[in-house]
Structures are given as C-alpha cells and as structure tokens.
Write an enzyme that holds these catalytic residues in place. Structure first.
Site, mmCIF file in Angstrom:
data_model
loop_
_atom_site.group_PDB
_atom_site.id
_atom_site.type_symbol
_atom_site.label_atom_id
_atom_site.label_comp_id
_atom_site.label_asym_id
_atom_site.label_seq_id
_atom_site.Cartn_x
_atom_site.Cartn_y
_atom_site.Cartn_z
ATOM 1 N N ASN A 9 3.425 -0.774 2.576
ATOM 2 C CA ASN A 9 1.990 -0.975 2.391
ATOM 3 C C ASN A 9 1.503 0.102 1.422
ATOM 4 O OD1 ASN A 9 -0.776 -1.170 2.614
ATOM 5 N ND2 ASN A 9 -0.873 -0.540 4.777
ATOM 6 N N LYS A 11 -1.333 0.474 0.159
ATOM 7 C CA LYS A 11 -2.754 0.781 0.378
ATOM 8 C C LYS A 11 -3.486 0.817 -0.973
ATOM 9 C CE LYS A 11 -1.531 3.028 4.640
ATOM 10 N NZ LYS A 11 -1.831 4.006 5.663
ATOM 11 N N HIS A 94 -5.333 -4.178 9.788
ATOM 12 C CA HIS A 94 -4.867 -2.788 9.703
ATOM 13 C C HIS A 94 -5.954 -1.865 10.272
ATOM 14 C CE1 HIS A 94 -3.585 1.044 8.075
ATOM 15 N NE2 HIS A 94 -2.389 0.498 7.927
ATOM 16 N N GLU A 96 -7.097 0.838 9.300
ATOM 17 C CA GLU A 96 -8.059 1.353 8.308
ATOM 18 C C GLU A 96 -9.158 0.327 8.053
ATOM 19 O OE1 GLU A 96 -5.107 2.363 5.383
ATOM 20 O OE2 GLU A 96 -4.457 4.033 6.650
ATOM 21 N N GLU A 164 1.072 0.062 15.320
ATOM 22 C CA GLU A 164 0.804 1.297 14.585
ATOM 23 C C GLU A 164 -0.190 2.156 15.358
ATOM 24 O OE1 GLU A 164 1.623 0.661 10.128
ATOM 25 O OE2 GLU A 164 -0.416 0.011 10.505
ATOM 26 N N GLY A 170 -0.504 8.169 8.582
ATOM 27 C CA GLY A 170 -0.866 9.105 7.515
ATOM 28 C C GLY A 170 -1.022 10.538 7.983
ATOM 29 N N SER A 210 3.608 7.131 9.778
ATOM 30 C CA SER A 210 4.378 8.294 9.313
ATOM 31 C C SER A 210 5.891 8.072 9.333
ATOM 32 C CB SER A 210 3.995 9.556 10.107
ATOM 33 O OG SER A 210 2.642 9.887 9.871
HETATM 34 P P1 PGA Z 1 1.856 5.815 6.858
HETATM 35 O O1 PGA Z 1 1.020 4.450 6.951
HETATM 36 O O2 PGA Z 1 3.318 5.412 6.787
HETATM 37 O O3 PGA Z 1 1.384 6.470 5.592
HETATM 38 O O4 PGA Z 1 1.553 6.602 8.072
HETATM 39 C C1 PGA Z 1 1.484 3.374 7.710
HETATM 40 C C2 PGA Z 1 0.487 2.241 7.649
HETATM 41 O O5 PGA Z 1 -0.706 2.508 7.662
HETATM 42 O O6 PGA Z 1 0.862 1.051 7.578
#
Ligand code: PGA
Length: 252
Positions: A9, A11, A94, A96, A164, A170, A210
């Site tokens: 992803n 983003k 997601h 976010e 997640e 992140g 992460s």
């Molecule tokens: P990250 O994000 O690997 O940067 O923690 C994962 C995600 O949001 O899908």
C-alpha cells in the site's frame, strides 16, 4: 490451501515519475518470485501507467480506495467502474480513511457492495485502536467492524481481509506474530459464524502494521496469517522484494 499474499500500500506517496521508477526497480526481481500473490497499490493517478508497466508480469494491481456511486456529480471522486477497468483489487476501510475521512461502517459496507458488484476484489481493513487494545476490547472491536462492514452481503467473492491494529500502523511498533495469529483466528471464527466454515477456511486474512523485511517471517510462519499488507516498506524496492521472497520461501 490459501495462497499467501503480499500487498504493498503506497498510500499518498510517489509522483507519477517516482512510481515508474519504483516499479522499474522492483519488477524484474518481483516477477520471478512464485508461490505468493504479489499486489501493488499505487495512488490513483499512477494506476494506468503502472498497469502498462506490469503487463505480462505476475504482479497484480490494486487501488487504495473508491467511491460507492458508479458515476455522477461527485467532484473529485473515483468510481468503481473506473477502477474495474484498471485494476483487480481495491483496499476498503483502511484505518486512515476511517480516522481522517470519517469512513463509518455504513460507508465501508456501501463500498464493499459496489466493489463486489463490479468484480473488484476488496481488501477489507479492520483493526483496533491502542486504547481499545489496552482495554482488552480487540475481539469486540474487530467483530463489530466485520459485522457492520459485511452487513447484508451474502456473496463475498474473493474478499481478502487485512487485520491491522491501528497502533501498529506506521509506528514501527508491529504486533507480535503470536498476538496477531490469535486475533486473526478469532476473525476467521467470526467469519465462519457469519457465513460458513468452508468460506472461513478459504478467506485470506493478512496482517498489517509496521511489517518490514526483519519481521515478516514472524507473521507468515503463523498458521492463521495468510500474508501482509505492507505500507512504508513497500516503498523501498529492496525491502519489498525481501518481504516477498521470504514469504515465498515460507510458503515453499
Ligand atoms: P505500515 O502501514 O506498514 O507503514 O505500518 C501498513 C498499512 O497501513 O497498510
């Protein structure tokens, strides 16, 4: 047997030229690795060019979001019909988007319905926040999110679920393989209750949060975890390749 999947992803990262460069760096190595489904999810504006670049390879393409109407006066939105033409997968719900764009369970449900209707394969994201985790409410939160996202949907096609934990996204603070295996096991049992046992055994459930080349093995070795949704580390060709390669070796 569930085929393991690694989905990147990206983003809101990469301009079109950066996306072209990143695909160029990954493509030869990634294409060679088998036994794992490899998906990349660049920003909308790069989907068309990335589709061309990966044509004929074993890499699959996904989008990061969609709007739930098929067309009309919705300035700035991207419809499922536009995506169905371009890619195979779409990330829905997601954290976010839930956090910064007020996506509720009801909106996620509408997005899932329309994605399935046009033949896109949804990657549905669920996961608890830190305070919910600390209060021991993980199971309650993920089952509530599953219930609202899937309400009234009988046919889930090739749905993929990504568990997640929000506190792990992140932050560099990944969950442990054991913790996430347990939660993913609970998610699978809940899917069996909502649908049936055979679908629950077929549906792929990924871990996300992460994930790096240093910890991927810990996750994909677990019996319930069918791969990973990778954010930050999917923007570095060498990291992403190593994640996919290790997964393929474990799938072996
Ligand atoms: P990250 O994000 O690997 O940067 O923690 C994962 C995600 O949001 O899908």
């Amino acid at each position: 047997m569930r085929v393991l999947m690694i989905a990147g992803n990206w983003k809101m990262n990469t301009t079109i030229s950066e996306a072209i460069e990143l695909v160029g760096e990954m493509l030869p190595g990634l294409d060679e690795i088998d036994g794992v489904e490899k998906v990349i999810c660049p920003p909308f504006i790069s989907l068309a060019i990335v589709k061309e670049l990966i044509k004929g390879s074993s890499i699959r393409l996904g989008a990061q979001n969609l709007y739930f109407e098929e067309k009309g006066a919705y300035t700035g939105e991207i419809s499922p019909l536009m995506l169905a033409d371009l890619c195979e997968f779409v990330i829905i719900g997601h954290s976010e988007r839930r956090q910064y764009f007020n996506e509720t369970g009801e909106i996620v449900n509408k997005k899932l319905r329309v994605a399935l209707k046009v033949g896109l394969k949804p990657i549905l994201c669920i996961g608890e926040r830190l305070e919910e985790n600390e209060a021991g409410r993980t199971e309650e939160v993920v089952t509530e999110q599953l219930g609202s996202s899937l309400a009234g949907i009988d046919y889930l096609g090739d749905l993929v679920i990504a568990y997640e934990p929000v506190w792990a996204i992140g932050t560099g603070k990944a969950a442990t393989g054991k913790q996430s295996n347990e939660t993913i096991g609970l998610i699978r049992s809940h899917i069996a209750k909502l649908y049936n046992e055979s679908f629950a055994q077929e549906v792929r459930i990924l871990y996300g949060g992460s994930v790096t080349a240093d910890n991927i093995a810990e996750f994909v070795q677990q019996s319930e975890i069918d791969g990973a949704l990778v954010g930050g580390a999917s923007l570095k060709a060498d990291q992403f390749l190593s994640i996919v390669k290790q997964t393929s070796e474990i799938a072996g």
